[in-house]
Design a protein around this motif. Structure first.
Motif, PDB file in Angstrom:
ATOM      1  N   PHE A  82       9.309  -0.502   4.402  1.00 10.60           N
ATOM      2  CA  PHE A  82       8.593   0.755   4.245  1.00 10.60           C
ATOM      3  C   PHE A  82       9.568   1.838   3.775  1.00 10.60           C
ATOM      4  CE2 PHE A  82       5.032   0.002   7.636  1.00 10.60           C
ATOM      5  CZ  PHE A  82       4.737  -1.214   7.041  1.00 10.60           C
ATOM      6  N   THR A  83       9.048   2.755   2.988  1.00 12.64           N
ATOM      7  CA  THR A  83       9.842   3.881   2.505  1.00 12.64           C
ATOM      8  C   THR A  83       9.040   5.161   2.651  1.00 12.64           C
ATOM      9  OG1 THR A  83      10.941   2.453   0.878  1.00 12.64           O
ATOM     10  CG2 THR A  83      11.130   4.839   0.571  1.00 12.64           C
ATOM     11  N   ILE A  84       9.631   6.133   3.329  1.00  9.31           N
ATOM     12  CA  ILE A  84       8.980   7.422   3.483  1.00  9.31           C
ATOM     13  C   ILE A  84       9.612   8.415   2.528  1.00  9.31           C
ATOM     14  CG2 ILE A  84      10.526   8.185   5.339  1.00  9.31           C
ATOM     15  CD1 ILE A  84       8.093   9.611   6.607  1.00  9.31           C
ATOM     16  N   SER A  85       8.787   9.303   1.998  1.00  6.69           N
ATOM     17  CA  SER A  85       9.290  10.343   1.114  1.00  6.69           C
ATOM     18  C   SER A  85       8.388  11.562   1.239  1.00  6.69           C
ATOM     19  CB  SER A  85       9.330   9.859  -0.340  1.00  6.69           C
ATOM     20  OG  SER A  85       8.027   9.508  -0.784  1.00  6.69           O
ATOM     21  N   ARG A  86       8.881  12.699   0.770  1.00  4.62           N
ATOM     22  CA  ARG A  86       8.071  13.907   0.826  1.00  4.62           C
ATOM     23  C   ARG A  86       8.265  14.717  -0.439  1.00  4.62           C
ATOM     24  NH1 ARG A  86       9.667  17.170   5.964  1.00  4.62           N
ATOM     25  NH2 ARG A  86       8.191  18.684   5.101  1.00  4.62           N
ATOM     26  N   ASP A  87       7.243  15.470  -0.762  1.00  5.15           N
ATOM     27  CA  ASP A  87       7.286  16.372  -1.904  1.00  5.15           C
ATOM     28  C   ASP A  87       6.875  17.744  -1.382  1.00  5.15           C
ATOM     29  OD1 ASP A  87       6.855  17.877  -4.192  1.00  5.15           O
ATOM     30  OD2 ASP A  87       6.035  16.209  -5.321  1.00  5.15           O
ATOM     31  N   ASN A  88       7.851  18.590  -1.133  1.00  6.63           N
ATOM     32  CA  ASN A  88       7.552  19.901  -0.543  1.00  6.63           C
ATOM     33  C   ASN A  88       6.803  20.810  -1.511  1.00  6.63           C
ATOM     34  OD1 ASN A  88       8.631  19.271   1.942  1.00  6.63           O
ATOM     35  ND2 ASN A  88      10.647  20.129   1.467  1.00  6.63           N
ATOM     36  N   ALA A  89       6.967  20.591  -2.783  1.00  7.66           N
ATOM     37  CA  ALA A  89       6.235  21.402  -3.757  1.00  7.66           C
ATOM     38  C   ALA A  89       4.735  21.114  -3.707  1.00  7.66           C
ATOM     39  CB  ALA A  89       6.771  21.136  -5.162  1.00  7.66           C
ATOM     40  N   LYS A  90       4.401  19.879  -3.336  1.00 10.03           N
ATOM     41  CA  LYS A  90       2.996  19.475  -3.274  1.00 10.03           C
ATOM     42  C   LYS A  90       2.478  19.377  -1.840  1.00 10.03           C
ATOM     43  CE  LYS A  90       3.165  16.840  -7.583  1.00 10.03           C
ATOM     44  NZ  LYS A  90       2.965  15.502  -8.225  1.00 10.03           N
ATOM     45  N   ASN A  91       3.352  19.669  -0.876  1.00 11.82           N
ATOM     46  CA  ASN A  91       2.973  19.573   0.534  1.00 11.82           C
ATOM     47  C   ASN A  91       2.435  18.195   0.905  1.00 11.82           C
ATOM     48  OD1 ASN A  91       3.750  22.184   0.888  1.00 11.82           O
ATOM     49  ND2 ASN A  91       1.741  22.979   1.446  1.00 11.82           N
ATOM     50  N   THR A  92       3.137  17.183   0.468  1.00  5.36           N
ATOM     51  CA  THR A  92       2.703  15.822   0.774  1.00  5.36           C
ATOM     52  C   THR A  92       3.864  14.994   1.315  1.00  5.36           C
ATOM     53  OG1 THR A  92       3.144  15.083  -1.485  1.00  5.36           O
ATOM     54  CG2 THR A  92       0.898  15.823  -0.998  1.00  5.36           C
ATOM     55  N   VAL A  93       3.524  14.025   2.112  1.00  5.15           N
ATOM     56  CA  VAL A  93       4.491  13.031   2.578  1.00  5.15           C
ATOM     57  C   VAL A  93       3.838  11.670   2.381  1.00  5.15           C
ATOM     58  CG1 VAL A  93       3.703  13.212   4.976  1.00  5.15           C
ATOM     59  CG2 VAL A  93       5.960  12.275   4.472  1.00  5.15           C
ATOM     60  N   SER A  94       4.622  10.733   1.905  1.00  8.61           N
ATOM     61  CA  SER A  94       4.080   9.421   1.549  1.00  8.61           C
ATOM     62  C   SER A  94       4.798   8.322   2.312  1.00  8.61           C
ATOM     63  CB  SER A  94       4.229   9.182   0.045  1.00  8.61           C
ATOM     64  OG  SER A  94       3.503  10.150  -0.689  1.00  8.61           O
ATOM     65  N   LEU A  95       4.116   7.208   2.424  1.00  7.99           N
ATOM     66  CA  LEU A  95       4.702   6.031   3.046  1.00  7.99           C
ATOM     67  C   LEU A  95       4.383   4.837   2.166  1.00  7.99           C
ATOM     68  CD1 LEU A  95       6.215   4.968   5.585  1.00  7.99           C
ATOM     69  CD2 LEU A  95       3.957   4.358   6.489  1.00  7.99           C
TER      70      LEU A  95
ATOM     71  N   LEU B 158       0.849  -1.180   0.000  1.00  9.70           N
ATOM     72  CA  LEU B 158       0.000   0.000   0.000  1.00  9.70           C
ATOM     73  C   LEU B 158       0.889   1.234   0.000  1.00  9.70           C
ATOM     74  CD1 LEU B 158      -2.783  -0.782   2.656  1.00  9.70           C
ATOM     75  CD2 LEU B 158      -3.127  -0.520   0.201  1.00  9.70           C
ATOM     76  N   ARG B 159       0.326   2.324  -0.497  1.00  7.59           N
ATOM     77  CA  ARG B 159       1.020   3.601  -0.445  1.00  7.59           C
ATOM     78  C   ARG B 159       0.099   4.598   0.242  1.00  7.59           C
ATOM     79  NH1 ARG B 159       5.291   5.872  -3.297  1.00  7.59           N
ATOM     80  NH2 ARG B 159       5.325   8.155  -3.319  1.00  7.59           N
ATOM     81  N   LEU B 160       0.541   5.080   1.377  1.00  7.47           N
ATOM     82  CA  LEU B 160      -0.213   6.078   2.128  1.00  7.47           C
ATOM     83  C   LEU B 160       0.278   7.473   1.753  1.00  7.47           C
ATOM     84  CD1 LEU B 160      -0.210   4.481   5.694  1.00  7.47           C
ATOM     85  CD2 LEU B 160      -1.739   4.028   3.763  1.00  7.47           C
ATOM     86  N   SER B 161      -0.637   8.420   1.749  1.00  4.64           N
ATOM     87  CA  SER B 161      -0.292   9.803   1.484  1.00  4.64           C
ATOM     88  C   SER B 161      -0.849  10.699   2.567  1.00  4.64           C
ATOM     89  CB  SER B 161      -0.843  10.253   0.125  1.00  4.64           C
ATOM     90  OG  SER B 161      -0.195   9.599  -0.933  1.00  4.64           O
ATOM     91  N   CYS B 162      -0.133  11.774   2.824  1.00  9.46           N
ATOM     92  CA  CYS B 162      -0.565  12.763   3.805  1.00  9.46           C
ATOM     93  C   CYS B 162      -0.437  14.131   3.148  1.00  9.46           C
ATOM     94  CB  CYS B 162       0.299  12.680   5.053  1.00  9.46           C
ATOM     95  SG  CYS B 162       0.036  13.989   6.259  1.00  9.46           S
ATOM     96  N   ALA B 163      -1.560  14.808   3.019  1.00  5.53           N
ATOM     97  CA  ALA B 163      -1.569  16.142   2.428  1.00  5.53           C
ATOM     98  C   ALA B 163      -1.658  17.177   3.543  1.00  5.53           C
ATOM     99  CB  ALA B 163      -2.760  16.280   1.480  1.00  5.53           C
ATOM    100  N   ALA B 164      -0.757  18.141   3.504  1.00 11.91           N
ATOM    101  CA  ALA B 164      -0.675  19.152   4.559  1.00 11.91           C
ATOM    102  C   ALA B 164      -1.045  20.524   4.023  1.00 11.91           C
ATOM    103  CB  ALA B 164       0.729  19.178   5.139  1.00 11.91           C
ATOM    104  N   SER B 165      -1.648  21.318   4.880  1.00 13.34           N
ATOM    105  CA  SER B 165      -1.964  22.698   4.522  1.00 13.34           C
ATOM    106  C   SER B 165      -1.993  23.545   5.779  1.00 13.34           C
ATOM    107  CB  SER B 165      -3.309  22.779   3.804  1.00 13.34           C
ATOM    108  OG  SER B 165      -4.362  22.348   4.652  1.00 13.34           O
ATOM    109  N   GLY B 166      -1.879  24.836   5.615  1.00 10.32           N
ATOM    110  CA  GLY B 166      -2.037  25.756   6.720  1.00 10.32           C
ATOM    111  C   GLY B 166      -0.782  26.111   7.476  1.00 10.32           C
ATOM    112  N   ARG B 167       0.343  25.571   7.100  1.00  7.07           N
ATOM    113  CA  ARG B 167       1.592  25.878   7.800  1.00  7.07           C
ATOM    114  C   ARG B 167       2.718  25.768   6.795  1.00  7.07           C
ATOM    115  NH1 ARG B 167       4.047  22.575  13.008  1.00  7.07           N
ATOM    116  NH2 ARG B 167       5.267  24.243  13.895  1.00  7.07           N
ATOM    117  N   THR B 168       3.878  26.277   7.134  1.00  6.70           N
ATOM    118  CA  THR B 168       5.031  26.133   6.250  1.00  6.70           C
ATOM    119  C   THR B 168       5.517  24.690   6.339  1.00  6.70           C
ATOM    120  OG1 THR B 168       5.615  28.432   6.721  1.00  6.70           O
ATOM    121  CG2 THR B 168       7.257  27.088   5.597  1.00  6.70           C
ATOM    122  N   PHE B 169       4.851  23.856   5.583  1.00  3.91           N
ATOM    123  CA  PHE B 169       5.080  22.416   5.628  1.00  3.91           C
ATOM    124  C   PHE B 169       6.549  22.066   5.465  1.00  3.91           C
ATOM    125  CE2 PHE B 169       4.294  18.018   4.775  1.00  3.91           C
ATOM    126  CZ  PHE B 169       5.086  17.681   3.693  1.00  3.91           C
TER     127      PHE B 169
END
Length: 125
Positions: free
Chosen positions: A68-81, A18-29
């Motif tokens: 498991f592998t964690i990664s983030r995309d600061n341009a999209k404000n997301t972090v994935s697992l 599975l690939r989990l995603s976390c979308a962030a907003s409202g702060r300097t992610f």
């Protein structure tokens, strides 16, 4: 105010992925470390994986290293697992959190300030 929304959970058979995603907003992610934790019924929330603000430093719980592998995309404000070779013991609600610092990846829940609602992962045998 910070909003975190997780997605990607579900029911999967043992050995699946599975690939989990976390979308962030409202702060300097991009200024803070991010982490994934999980909590199974009757158990405390436990650290799974974390990544620093730049995405170039990651840390994993021993139980998930190599799977498991964690990664983030600061341009999209997301972090994935990305989770592979899932087993029934991985069944839990998985939540992402915003760390209190940019560089240090905390492993304790009190080192994170904001949490999402979580996404359920259920692995059948």
């Amino acid at each position: 105010q910070v909003q975190l929304v997780e997605s990607g959970g579900g029911l999967v058979q043992a050995g699946g992925s599975l690939r989990l995603s976390c979308a962030a907003s409202g702060r300097t992610f991009r200024s803070y470390a991010m982490g994934w934790f999980r909590q199974a019924p009757g158990k405390e929330r436990e650290f799974v994986a974390g990544v620093n603000w730049g995405g170039d430093s990651t840390y994993y719980a021993d139980s998930v290293k190599g799977r498991f592998t964690i990664s983030r995309d600061n341009a999209k404000n997301t972090v994935s697992l990305r989770m592979t070779s899932l087993q029934p013991e991985h069944t839990a609600k998985y939540s992402c959190g915003v760390g209190n610092t940019p560089l240090r990846v905390g492993t304790r829940p009190n080192e994170y300030s904001y949490w999402g609602q979580g996404t359920q992962v259920t692995v059948s045998s």
